[in-house]
Design a protein around this motif. Structure first.
Motif, PDB file in Angstrom:
ATOM      1  N   TRP A   3       1.113  -0.969  -0.024  1.00 22.22           N
ATOM      2  CA  TRP A   3      -0.082   0.208  -0.571  1.00 22.22           C
ATOM      3  C   TRP A   3       0.832   1.269   0.236  1.00 22.22           C
ATOM      4  N   ILE A  14       4.808  11.636  13.029  1.00 19.49           N
ATOM      5  CA  ILE A  14       3.553  12.043  12.944  1.00 19.49           C
ATOM      6  C   ILE A  14       3.190  11.866  11.686  1.00 19.49           C
ATOM      7  N   GLN A  15       1.916  11.638  11.429  1.00 22.26           N
ATOM      8  CA  GLN A  15       1.852  11.454   9.615  1.00 22.26           C
ATOM      9  C   GLN A  15       1.362  13.018   9.102  1.00 22.26           C
ATOM     10  N   ASN A  16       1.840  13.699   9.550  1.00 22.00           N
ATOM     11  CA  ASN A  16       1.137  14.798   8.949  1.00 22.00           C
ATOM     12  C   ASN A  16       2.568  16.670   9.115  1.00 22.00           C
ATOM     13  N   VAL A  63      -8.781   5.097  16.629  1.00 23.98           N
ATOM     14  CA  VAL A  63      -9.608   4.195  15.754  1.00 23.98           C
ATOM     15  C   VAL A  63      -8.372   4.333  14.513  1.00 23.98           C
ATOM     16  N   GLU A  64      -8.461   3.150  14.461  1.00 21.53           N
ATOM     17  CA  GLU A  64      -7.601   3.372  12.805  1.00 21.53           C
ATOM     18  C   GLU A  64      -7.856   1.837  11.864  1.00 21.53           C
ATOM     19  N   ARG A  65      -7.740   2.065  10.631  1.00 19.89           N
ATOM     20  CA  ARG A  65      -8.440   1.726   9.764  1.00 19.89           C
ATOM     21  C   ARG A  65      -7.091   0.635   9.306  1.00 19.89           C
ATOM     22  N   ASP A  92     -12.928   1.281  10.691  1.00 23.92           N
ATOM     23  CA  ASP A  92     -13.154   1.938   9.789  1.00 23.92           C
ATOM     24  C   ASP A  92     -14.238   2.939  11.113  1.00 23.92           C
ATOM     25  N   ALA A  93     -13.177   3.973  11.122  1.00 24.52           N
ATOM     26  CA  ALA A  93     -14.245   5.320  11.786  1.00 24.52           C
ATOM     27  C   ALA A  93     -14.904   5.715  11.502  1.00 24.52           C
ATOM     28  N   ALA A  94     -15.420   5.497  10.396  1.00 28.69           N
ATOM     29  CA  ALA A  94     -17.046   5.869   9.469  1.00 28.69           C
ATOM     30  C   ALA A  94     -17.932   4.888  10.285  1.00 28.69           C
ATOM     31  N   LEU A 109      -6.464  14.334  13.102  1.00 27.77           N
ATOM     32  CA  LEU A 109      -5.628  14.392  12.256  1.00 27.77           C
ATOM     33  C   LEU A 109      -4.978  14.216  11.377  1.00 27.77           C
ATOM     34  N   PHE A 113     -11.205  13.269   4.410  1.00 31.68           N
ATOM     35  CA  PHE A 113     -12.240  12.496   4.146  1.00 31.68           C
ATOM     36  C   PHE A 113     -12.842  10.859   3.889  1.00 31.68           C
ATOM     37  N   ILE A 114     -12.367  10.835   6.382  1.00 33.12           N
ATOM     38  CA  ILE A 114     -12.898  10.004   6.099  1.00 33.12           C
ATOM     39  C   ILE A 114     -14.834   9.689   6.215  1.00 33.12           C
TER      40      ILE A 114
HETATM   41  C1  LIG Z   1      -2.715  11.076   6.868  1.00 30.09           C
HETATM   42  S1  LIG Z   1      -2.725  10.244   8.564  1.00 30.09           S
HETATM   43  C2  LIG Z   1      -3.211  10.523   9.709  1.00 30.09           C
HETATM   44  C3  LIG Z   1      -2.803   9.844  11.215  1.00 30.09           C
HETATM   45  C4  LIG Z   1      -2.600  10.713  12.499  1.00 30.09           C
HETATM   46  N1  LIG Z   1      -3.722  11.141  12.471  1.00 30.09           N
HETATM   47  C5  LIG Z   1      -1.138  11.567  12.621  1.00 30.09           C
HETATM   48  O1  LIG Z   1      -0.827  12.673  12.653  1.00 30.09           O
HETATM   49  O2  LIG Z   1       0.305  10.847  12.527  1.00 30.09           O
HETATM   50  C6  LIG Z   1      -4.862   9.539   8.420  1.00 30.09           C
HETATM   51  C7  LIG Z   1      -4.671   8.515   8.731  1.00 30.09           C
HETATM   52  O3  LIG Z   1      -5.845   8.042   8.470  1.00 30.09           O
HETATM   53  C8  LIG Z   1      -6.186   6.340   9.024  1.00 30.09           C
HETATM   54  N2  LIG Z   1      -7.190   5.976   8.318  1.00 30.09           N
HETATM   55  C9  LIG Z   1      -8.300   6.527   6.675  1.00 30.09           C
HETATM   56  N3  LIG Z   1      -9.736   5.994   6.651  1.00 30.09           N
HETATM   57  C10 LIG Z   1      -9.642   5.876   7.860  1.00 30.09           C
HETATM   58  C11 LIG Z   1     -10.681   5.149   8.296  1.00 30.09           C
HETATM   59  N4  LIG Z   1     -12.179   5.768   7.773  1.00 30.09           N
HETATM   60  N5  LIG Z   1     -11.179   4.976   9.553  1.00 30.09           N
HETATM   61  C12 LIG Z   1     -10.308   4.869  10.364  1.00 30.09           C
HETATM   62  N6  LIG Z   1      -8.955   5.142   9.498  1.00 30.09           N
HETATM   63  C13 LIG Z   1      -9.010   5.636   8.862  1.00 30.09           C
HETATM   64  C14 LIG Z   1      -5.663   5.933   7.603  1.00 30.09           C
HETATM   65  O4  LIG Z   1      -5.104   5.250   7.334  1.00 30.09           O
HETATM   66  C15 LIG Z   1      -4.048   6.872   8.219  1.00 30.09           C
HETATM   67  O5  LIG Z   1      -3.122   6.146   9.187  1.00 30.09           O
END
Ligand SMILES: C[S@@+](CC[C@H](N)C(=O)[O-])C[C@H]1O[C@@H](n2cnc3c(N)ncnc32)[C@H](O)[C@@H]1O
Length: 244
Positions: A3, A14-16, A63-65, A92-94, A109, A113-114
């Motif tokens: 992926w 931190i992924q931002n 919550v992380e998918r 899935d957070a949705a 953060l 798009f969720i």
């Molecule tokens: C840009 S990253 C940010 C991660 C974290 N918030 C940080 O700041 O380090 C977005 C995250 O949202 C997760 N994500 C995307 N769609 C999701 C969903 N439907 N439910 C839960 N997590 C989701 C992605 O897998 C990814 O880990």
């Protein structure tokens, strides 16, 4: 199948486009302490949760998918000795049932798009917090409007200006209380760690069936960042207090 984001964000703390210091500032502005309970959706590799739980002693439900990120977060939380504070939910957070008024703060953060964007995210998260609780969203915005000729946002990138972004918080029943913007350094650190991660992965996996696609996606993003997004795209964490 590798992926793309699991490849390019395998080293991110931190992924931002933000920093440990700015997440700490967020915790201060939210007034977090040992009695607080925070919901963090799209929590990734657990970076913000580690900072907030470690610094403020608050409880966090994350919550992380993506399994790739959830498993890393589990390991990081265990290594930090924070299992008693951070609950990691792989979902899935949705579809995650959010109990109304349960949390002191709710964070999303870099994952609005969720819920198809900021308005949907605020509609989902405002009910999650108690009266006087806070919602914080890390959200892109356009530094220039209208966008220049030649630049085409990708589908789903229906961002707006910073002032309109803050107004959307107000429209969702929140009093804006904090704005923590990404600097160019934050952006470069975030984006160019993708470069290091992708180039390393491609060098290590020369014959991988996914290598060509990873290279295509990576080259496209690096080009967009350098030609357009570094100049046009802002990103800020905005927090608001629930007036309900
Ligand atoms: C840009 S990253 C940010 C991660 C974290 N918030 C940080 O700041 O380090 C977005 C995250 O949202 C997760 N994500 C995307 N769609 C999701 C969903 N439907 N439910 C839960 N997590 C989701 C992605 O897998 C990814 O880990």
């Amino acid at each position: 199948m590798a992926w793309y984001f699991a490849v390019v964000e395998r080293f991110h703390e931190i992924q931002n486009p933000t920093s440990v210091e700015k997440i700490r500032l967020l915790g201060e502005r939210l007034g977090l302490g040992p009695g607080s309970h925070v919901l963090d959706v799209g929590s990734g590799r657990g970076g913000p949760a580690l900072v907030l739980a470690g610094e403020f002693g608050c409880r966090i439900t994350s919550v992380e998918r993506a399994e790739e990120f959830h498993s890393v977060a589990r390991e990081r939380v265990r290594e930090a000795g924070l299992d008693h504070l951070v609950e990691l939910i792989h979902a899935d957070a949705a579809g995650f049932p959010i109990e109304p008024g349960r949390y002191d703060a709710a964070l999303c953060l870099g994952a609005s798009f969720i819920w198809d964007g900021l308005d949907g995210t605020l509609a989902a998260l405002v009910p999650a917090v108690r009266a006087g609780g806070s919602v914080a969203v890390g959200e892109p915005y356009w530094r220039r409007w209208p966008l220049p000729d030649g630049f085409q946002p990708d589908p789903g990138e229906d961002f707006t200006t910073l002032d309109e972004t803050v107004r959307r918080f107000e429209g969702a029943g929140l009093a804006a209380t904090a704005l923590i913007d990404a600097s160019f350094d934050d952006w470069d650190r975030y984006e160019t760690l993708h470069w290091l991660s992708a180039e390393g992965w491609l060098a290590e996996h020369p014959g991988d069936p996914d290598a060509e696609e990873i290279r295509r996606l990576f080259d496209r993003q690096r080009d967009r960042y350098l030609r357009w997004e570094r100049d046009l795209l802002g990103w800020a964490i905005i927090a608001g207090r629930s007036k309900a």
